[in-house]
Design a protein around this motif. Structure first.
Motif, PDB file in Angstrom:
ATOM      1  N   ALA A 195      19.345  10.347   9.555  1.00 53.94           N
ATOM      2  CA  ALA A 195      18.557   9.317  10.235  1.00 53.94           C
ATOM      3  C   ALA A 195      17.405   8.827   9.381  1.00 53.94           C
ATOM      4  CB  ALA A 195      18.032   9.861  11.561  1.00 53.94           C
ATOM      5  N   CYS A 196      16.943   9.664   8.445  1.00 48.04           N
ATOM      6  CA  CYS A 196      15.834   9.254   7.569  1.00 48.04           C
ATOM      7  C   CYS A 196      16.256   8.142   6.611  1.00 48.04           C
ATOM      8  CB  CYS A 196      15.326  10.448   6.771  1.00 48.04           C
ATOM      9  SG  CYS A 196      14.617  11.754   7.792  1.00 48.04           S
ATOM     10  N   ALA A 197      17.551   8.026   6.336  1.00 49.04           N
ATOM     11  CA  ALA A 197      18.046   6.966   5.465  1.00 49.04           C
ATOM     12  C   ALA A 197      18.714   5.849   6.260  1.00 49.04           C
ATOM     13  CB  ALA A 197      19.030   7.545   4.448  1.00 49.04           C
ATOM     14  N   SER A 198      19.508   6.214   7.280  1.00 41.27           N
ATOM     15  CA  SER A 198      20.235   5.188   8.042  1.00 41.27           C
ATOM     16  C   SER A 198      19.289   4.305   8.855  1.00 41.27           C
ATOM     17  CB  SER A 198      21.251   5.848   8.977  1.00 41.27           C
ATOM     18  OG  SER A 198      20.599   6.700   9.917  1.00 41.27           O
ATOM     19  N   GLY A 199      18.182   4.891   9.345  1.00 42.95           N
ATOM     20  CA  GLY A 199      17.231   4.088  10.107  1.00 42.95           C
ATOM     21  C   GLY A 199      16.600   2.982   9.291  1.00 42.95           C
ATOM     22  N   PRO A 200      15.969   3.286   8.140  1.00 44.23           N
ATOM     23  CA  PRO A 200      15.408   2.225   7.305  1.00 44.23           C
ATOM     24  C   PRO A 200      16.444   1.236   6.797  1.00 44.23           C
ATOM     25  CG  PRO A 200      14.421   4.330   6.728  1.00 44.23           C
ATOM     26  CD  PRO A 200      15.534   4.623   7.672  1.00 44.23           C
ATOM     27  N   VAL A 201      17.659   1.705   6.499  1.00 45.17           N
ATOM     28  CA  VAL A 201      18.703   0.785   6.021  1.00 45.17           C
ATOM     29  C   VAL A 201      19.121  -0.181   7.124  1.00 45.17           C
ATOM     30  CG1 VAL A 201      21.101   0.653   5.244  1.00 45.17           C
ATOM     31  CG2 VAL A 201      19.555   2.328   4.232  1.00 45.17           C
ATOM     32  N   SER A 202      19.211   0.306   8.352  1.00 45.14           N
ATOM     33  CA  SER A 202      19.554  -0.588   9.459  1.00 45.14           C
ATOM     34  C   SER A 202      18.455  -1.613   9.706  1.00 45.14           C
ATOM     35  CB  SER A 202      19.813   0.223  10.732  1.00 45.14           C
ATOM     36  OG  SER A 202      18.619   0.869  11.173  1.00 45.14           O
ATOM     37  N   LEU A 203      17.209  -1.227   9.486  1.00 45.86           N
ATOM     38  CA  LEU A 203      16.101  -2.182   9.597  1.00 45.86           C
ATOM     39  C   LEU A 203      16.166  -3.211   8.475  1.00 45.86           C
ATOM     40  CD1 LEU A 203      13.228   0.343  10.376  1.00 45.86           C
ATOM     41  CD2 LEU A 203      14.132  -1.357  11.951  1.00 45.86           C
ATOM     42  N   LEU A 204      16.442  -2.749   7.269  1.00 46.83           N
ATOM     43  CA  LEU A 204      16.463  -3.633   6.113  1.00 46.83           C
ATOM     44  C   LEU A 204      17.604  -4.639   6.192  1.00 46.83           C
ATOM     45  CD1 LEU A 204      15.219  -4.240   3.348  1.00 46.83           C
ATOM     46  CD2 LEU A 204      16.782  -2.558   2.362  1.00 46.83           C
ATOM     47  N   PHE A 256       5.316   5.632   9.653  1.00 48.24           N
ATOM     48  CA  PHE A 256       4.366   6.731   9.830  1.00 48.24           C
ATOM     49  C   PHE A 256       5.060   8.087   9.754  1.00 48.24           C
ATOM     50  CE2 PHE A 256       1.601   3.368  11.475  1.00 48.24           C
ATOM     51  CZ  PHE A 256       0.411   3.710  10.835  1.00 48.24           C
ATOM     52  N   SER A 257       6.381   8.113   9.958  1.00 50.44           N
ATOM     53  CA  SER A 257       7.113   9.366   9.716  1.00 50.44           C
ATOM     54  C   SER A 257       7.079   9.718   8.228  1.00 50.44           C
ATOM     55  CB  SER A 257       8.561   9.226  10.188  1.00 50.44           C
ATOM     56  OG  SER A 257       8.627   9.068  11.589  1.00 50.44           O
ATOM     57  N   VAL A 258       7.154   8.681   7.381  1.00 47.90           N
ATOM     58  CA  VAL A 258       7.021   8.909   5.943  1.00 47.90           C
ATOM     59  C   VAL A 258       5.636   9.484   5.628  1.00 47.90           C
ATOM     60  CG1 VAL A 258       6.904   7.771   3.697  1.00 47.90           C
ATOM     61  CG2 VAL A 258       8.714   7.158   5.299  1.00 47.90           C
ATOM     62  N   ALA A 259       4.606   8.883   6.241  1.00 46.80           N
ATOM     63  CA  ALA A 259       3.242   9.369   6.005  1.00 46.80           C
ATOM     64  C   ALA A 259       3.082  10.816   6.482  1.00 46.80           C
ATOM     65  CB  ALA A 259       2.239   8.460   6.711  1.00 46.80           C
ATOM     66  N   LEU A 260       3.615  11.132   7.653  1.00 42.16           N
ATOM     67  CA  LEU A 260       3.512  12.503   8.165  1.00 42.16           C
ATOM     68  C   LEU A 260       4.340  13.472   7.330  1.00 42.16           C
ATOM     69  CD1 LEU A 260       3.644  11.808  12.020  1.00 42.16           C
ATOM     70  CD2 LEU A 260       1.651  12.406  10.622  1.00 42.16           C
ATOM     71  N   TYR A 261       5.448  12.990   6.797  1.00 45.53           N
ATOM     72  CA  TYR A 261       6.243  13.832   5.892  1.00 45.53           C
ATOM     73  C   TYR A 261       5.437  14.150   4.644  1.00 45.53           C
ATOM     74  CZ  TYR A 261      10.053  15.303   2.829  1.00 45.53           C
ATOM     75  OH  TYR A 261      10.852  16.021   1.971  1.00 45.53           O
ATOM     76  N   GLY A 262       4.696  13.155   4.150  1.00 41.58           N
ATOM     77  CA  GLY A 262       3.817  13.409   3.012  1.00 41.58           C
ATOM     78  C   GLY A 262       2.710  14.384   3.350  1.00 41.58           C
ATOM     79  N   VAL A 263       2.180  14.282   4.576  1.00 40.09           N
ATOM     80  CA  VAL A 263       1.156  15.234   5.022  1.00 40.09           C
ATOM     81  C   VAL A 263       1.719  16.645   5.043  1.00 40.09           C
ATOM     82  CG1 VAL A 263      -0.225  15.950   7.012  1.00 40.09           C
ATOM     83  CG2 VAL A 263      -0.181  13.543   6.330  1.00 40.09           C
ATOM     84  N   ARG A 289       3.973   7.071  -2.087  1.00 38.26           N
ATOM     85  CA  ARG A 289       5.190   6.588  -2.741  1.00 38.26           C
ATOM     86  C   ARG A 289       6.201   7.716  -2.935  1.00 38.26           C
ATOM     87  NH1 ARG A 289       2.899   3.991  -6.372  1.00 38.26           N
ATOM     88  NH2 ARG A 289       2.871   5.488  -8.081  1.00 38.26           N
ATOM     89  N   GLN A 290       5.717   8.868  -3.366  1.00 39.73           N
ATOM     90  CA  GLN A 290       6.633   9.995  -3.560  1.00 39.73           C
ATOM     91  C   GLN A 290       7.199  10.483  -2.230  1.00 39.73           C
ATOM     92  OE1 GLN A 290       7.544  11.021  -6.649  1.00 39.73           O
ATOM     93  NE2 GLN A 290       9.084  12.212  -5.537  1.00 39.73           N
ATOM     94  N   ALA A 291       6.382  10.450  -1.177  1.00 41.37           N
ATOM     95  CA  ALA A 291       6.872  10.837   0.151  1.00 41.37           C
ATOM     96  C   ALA A 291       7.958   9.881   0.624  1.00 41.37           C
ATOM     97  CB  ALA A 291       5.713  10.866   1.149  1.00 41.37           C
ATOM     98  N   CYS A 292       7.819   8.592   0.273  1.00 42.00           N
ATOM     99  CA  CYS A 292       8.836   7.619   0.657  1.00 42.00           C
ATOM    100  C   CYS A 292      10.168   7.923  -0.015  1.00 42.00           C
ATOM    101  CB  CYS A 292       8.353   6.211   0.294  1.00 42.00           C
ATOM    102  SG  CYS A 292       9.467   4.883   0.812  1.00 42.00           S
ATOM    103  N   PHE A 293      10.139   8.225  -1.312  1.00 45.32           N
ATOM    104  CA  PHE A 293      11.371   8.572  -2.027  1.00 45.32           C
ATOM    105  C   PHE A 293      12.005   9.828  -1.444  1.00 45.32           C
ATOM    106  CE2 PHE A 293       9.483   6.137  -5.694  1.00 45.32           C
ATOM    107  CZ  PHE A 293      10.443   5.134  -5.676  1.00 45.32           C
TER     108      PHE A 293
END
Length: 216
Positions: free
Chosen positions: A89-98, A113-120, A77-81
């Motif tokens: 692109a980390c914000a515009s990509g999910p917003v365009s999907l939403l 999975f980019s969010v998950a890898l960012y958390g890693v 969850r924290q990695a997502c925030f």
């Protein structure tokens, strides 16, 4: 059924309305039920990328933001925030999907999975530790347990390969065959009724001939 967290129901409804109007527009009218059924059958497949993307994103975000008491879930969850806070692109990509502007299930899986890898990467900074490695594996398992069941429920072929997904055409074929059988049966009944009338006329003619012989 998508979770109402993202409010994507109206987006899917408006997208379905536009798509269905475009697919039915070439038809002169709706009198031809078979042609109309073919168009609506194609609609069920053509709508899948938009609806599946928004459904998957809404359900995945809901499960990410749920409090479960798991440390790995909290890291996700924290990695997502933090991922969205990076912008670009980390914000515009999910917003365009939403918003449905870029309904790409593949792009959705990539960002998730980019969010998950960012958390890693956050867990491995500044240097890897045994606890960090354990949390990295747990975080990737949490991400997989969130997204994969949702995609499986939507249908792998329907989400990623909509052209290969089964279409509801078998029912149309059954309707066509039943219509043919009905039409052939009605023709046969007409012919049989015509034949019975001919037999009755022939019998009437033979009776008339017999009476004429007796009178002669």
């Amino acid at each position: 059924m998508r979770h109402p967290l993202t409010g994507g129901g109206m987006t899917v409804a408006l997208s379905d309305t536009r798509l269905l109007c475009e697919m039915l527009h070439p038809l002169p009218n709706f009198q031809d039920s078979i042609a109309t059924a073919h168009r609506t059958a194609e609609f069920y497949t053509a709508r899948k990328p938009v609806s599946a993307t928004i459904n998957t994103l809404a359900n995945a975000l809901y499960r990410v933001f749920c409090v479960t008491g798991s440390n790995a879930h909290e890291e996700m969850r924290q990695a997502c925030f933090d991922y969205l806070a990076k912008g670009g692109a980390c914000a515009s990509g999910p917003v365009s999907l939403l918003s449905g502007l870029n309904p790409s299930p593949s792009l959705l899986v990539m960002h998730f999975f980019s969010v998950a890898l960012y958390g890693v990467g956050r867990l491995m900074h500044p240097r890897p530790t045994f606890r960090g490695l354990y949390m990295c594996i747990a975080l990737l398992l949490v991400a997989s347990r969130i997204i994969l069941p949702i995609i499986w429920a939507e249908g792998l072929r329907a989400v990623f390969f909509p052209r290969l997904a089964p279409k509801p055409l078998e029912s149309i074929k059954r309707v066509e065959s039943s219509m043919k059988l009905t039409s052939s049966g009605s023709v046969g009944s007409k012919l049989s009724s015509t034949g019975s009338i001919g037999v009755q006329l022939a019998a009437t003619g033979s009776i008339g001939a017999g009476l004429s012989k007796r009178l002669a």
